[in-house]
Design an enzyme around this catalytic site. Structure first.
Site, PDB file in Angstrom:
ATOM      1  N   HIS A 185       1.882   1.914  -3.498  1.00  0.00           N
ATOM      2  CA  HIS A 185       0.078   2.651  -3.395  1.00  0.00           C
ATOM      3  C   HIS A 185       0.629   3.757  -4.164  1.00  0.00           C
ATOM      4  O   HIS A 185       0.141   4.527  -5.546  1.00  0.00           O
ATOM      5  CB  HIS A 185      -0.785   2.801  -3.610  1.00  0.00           C
ATOM      6  CG  HIS A 185      -1.805   1.229  -3.071  1.00  0.00           C
ATOM      7  ND1 HIS A 185      -2.799   0.575  -1.950  1.00  0.00           N
ATOM      8  CD2 HIS A 185      -1.621  -0.204  -3.754  1.00  0.00           C
ATOM      9  CE1 HIS A 185      -2.921  -0.498  -3.232  1.00  0.00           C
ATOM     10  NE2 HIS A 185      -2.555  -0.943  -3.596  1.00  0.00           N
ATOM     11  N   ASP A 193       1.121  -1.170  -0.389  1.00  0.00           N
ATOM     12  CA  ASP A 193       0.311  -0.380  -0.125  1.00  0.00           C
ATOM     13  C   ASP A 193       0.829   0.912   0.524  1.00  0.00           C
ATOM     14  O   ASP A 193       1.830   0.944  -0.581  1.00  0.00           O
ATOM     15  CB  ASP A 193      -1.277  -0.412   1.260  1.00  0.00           C
ATOM     16  CG  ASP A 193      -2.383   0.663   1.247  1.00  0.00           C
ATOM     17  OD1 ASP A 193      -1.809   2.002   0.618  1.00  0.00           O
ATOM     18  OD2 ASP A 193      -3.074   0.093   1.606  1.00  0.00           O
TER      19      ASP A 193
END
Length: 555
Positions: free
Chosen positions: A332, A298
């Site tokens: 991300h 992430d």
């Protein structure tokens, strides 16, 4: 008196900014003084965990031995707890003040996959108070603590995390399902247990109310994944040299801490790991992050300060942060602020970093309801390679599903614009310089709110190769200076929508350009293009959705 060429150029750009109505002071405000981060110091006294009965065979549970060693060193006034070579299986480790937990190169601390070893405790999840399983490594209200060495800390996160079917190959999915656990009715997500699945289908699982106890959350316990390493309200912290990996959720989460140094870390999570952030710095003050490598599931390096009302009530911005000489692979976002930034963020420097394959490069995200002011952010000398999304993204509609309605498109009307309140977030006063991008879906994307634009942003000396160019929506007081832009989609190269006081100076499009700029929205005004090398431009401008041709000034 003859002025130097650079002086004349600066005066000319300043005149253009004034013409566009841009606050020169806002974009040229003096940088704050950089913080001095206080460092840790320990006596040389060293105790080995084996002196307390620890066994590095990968089978013996060393929870008691490791924690007894830490407590003993603390009670003696401080020193080093040494983890020698071996595979040290353990439950939760609780740090104490004046202790340096030092992990040798050939040592691995592996946290047990027995969920019963982790008690349900009152904690914090994504910026709000919540009940969670005990963090594998934790400390609260401590001073002068460190985790150092060159060994490995492994959170055994695969035992905790759900996994999405579309992130696995057929063979990987088949092996995962055969290992145990359960799959949801849609056959799309694997969970490690019925308890974890039950938690996923329970609204606000773990979010407690006054008077509730751990017993109230027992039926969804497996879903309440802990962050691997959490220090709360601690002062003078050093994390140096070790590999921290495979977390149940976030890897490293300093919360309301002061004087934190993160140096030479290797932070890893599987790319498919749910909530597998690398480093989340939340409501902290005086922070240095340097010479570290991130490859996670992430956001990689992320600034936070609480969520919505809880963050605003806490009222603790993350401030005085230096982030330098780091490398991010998968994530991300490479460097991220938000989305939980309700307490604000300010005085942050990011420099000399490389982002290689992160989904988004520089990612600033928020949404209505957050509140919080993010300002005085200085970014310099960033390399990006192979970015699947945007190289530079400011988005105040984080979490939005579908497209925003726009006036004049198929009869759609703009949604009612809410008033500006304490719940309205703000992104302002960013200076972004010396950006090199080879490969992105889009070079620059801003999406502000109608009631609160993204404002006072300077982007200078950027060289970008991307499929698409620049899109600015609900932005104001933006200067883009010396942008070299090579795109595959040149229709248009730049799109400005409902924005004002925008200056592009010394824009250098590469190759043939079908359309240089599209101006849309009745609110758009004072867009200035100057010094653009337009020899290869087939058409300069089009206007749509109520935009006036007077909104564009070309010099």
């Amino acid at each position: 008196m003859i002025r130097r060429k650079q002086d004349i150029k600066t005066i000319y750009i300043t005149m253009l900014m004034v013409l566009a109505g841009i606050s020169v002071c806002a974009l040229k405000a003096q940088e704050p003084v950089r913080p001095i981060v206080q460092q840790v110091s320990f006596p040389n006294d060293t105790l080995r965990i084996t002196e307390f009965g620890a066994k590095g065979d990968g089978q013996y549970i060393n929870t008691e031995a490791i924690n007894n060693a830490i407590t003993t060193v603390n009670e003696k006034g401080g020193g080093v707890v040494l983890v020698p070579g071996g595979l040290w299986l353990t439950g939760p480790i609780e740090m104490k003040s004046n202790v340096n937990l030092h992990i040798q190169r050939d040592a691995v601390i592996l946290f047990t996959d027995n969920f019963d070893a982790y008690e349900l405790v009152e904690s914090n999840w994504e910026g709000e108070p919540a009940w969670r399983n005990q963090n594998p490594i934790s400390g609260k209200n401590l001073e002068n603590i460190a985790i150092t060495g060159t060994g490995v800390i492994d959170g055994n996160g695969g035992a905790w995390r759900m996994v999405k079917r579309d992130k696995m190959t057929d063979a990987q999915w088949k092996k995962l399902v055969a290992s145990g656990g359960v799959v949801d009715e849609a056959g799309r997500i694997w969970y490690p247990s019925e308890s974890a699945l039950r938690g996923a289908t329970t609204q606000n699982a773990g979010k407690g109310h006054a008077g509730q106890t751990a017993a109230d959350f027992r039926d969804v316990k497996d879903f309440l994944r802990p962050n691997l390493l959490v220090f709360t309200s601690c002062k003078r912290i050093l994390l140096e040299g070790v590999t921290i990996q495979n977390s149940p959720a976030w890897n490293i989460h300093p919360l309301m801490c002061e004087d934190l140094t993160v140096r030479n870390l290797n932070v890893r999570n599987p790319w498919y790991g749910q909530n597998g952030d690398g480093l989340d710095i939340e409501s902290c003050k005086n922070v240095l992050v340097e010479n570290s490598t991130f490859d996670v599931g992430d956001d990689a390096i992320c600034i936070k300060s609480g969520r919505d009302k809880a963050g605003r009530d806490r009222g603790m911005p993350t401030e005085n942060v230096i982030i330098r000489n780091n490398i991010v692979y998968h994530g991300h976002g490479g460097f991220v602020i938000g989305s939980e930034m309700s307490g604000g963020a300010r005085n942050i420097w990011v420099e000399d970093c490389s982002l290689v394959g992160t989904d988004i490069g520089l990612r600033f995200k928020t949404t209505r309801g957050r509140g919080g002011v993010v300002e005085n952010i200085f970014i310099n000398n960033i390399n990006m390679v192979g970015i699947p999304g945007e190289a530079i993204l400011f988005d105040m509609y984080y979490g939005l599903k579908g497209q925003l309605p726009k006036a004049g498109e198929g009869g759609a009307a703009l949604a009612e614009i809410p008033p500006v309140t304490a719940e309205t977030p703000r992104f302002q006063n960013f200076v972004i310089r010396n950006i090199k991008v080879n490969g992105a879906e889009k070079g620059i994307f801003f999406r502000g709110l109608p009631e609160m634009s993204i404002k006072n942003i300077l982007i200078e000396h950027a060289h970008i190769v991307a499929k698409k160019g620049v899109e600015l929506i609900e932005a104001s007081n933006i200067v883009v200076k010396d942008l070299t832009l090579k795109t595959a989609n040149t229709n248009p190269l730049i799109h400005i929508d409902n924005s004002k006081n925008i200056v592009f100076t010394a824009l250098k499009p590469i190759d043939n350009i079908d359309l240089l700029i599209q101006v849309s929205g009745a609110k758009t005004e004072k867009v200035v293009l100057t010094g653009t090398k337009a020899e290869s431009v087939k058409k300069t401008s089009v206007f749509s959705n109520g935009a006036s041709e007077k909104a564009l000034i070309i010099k």
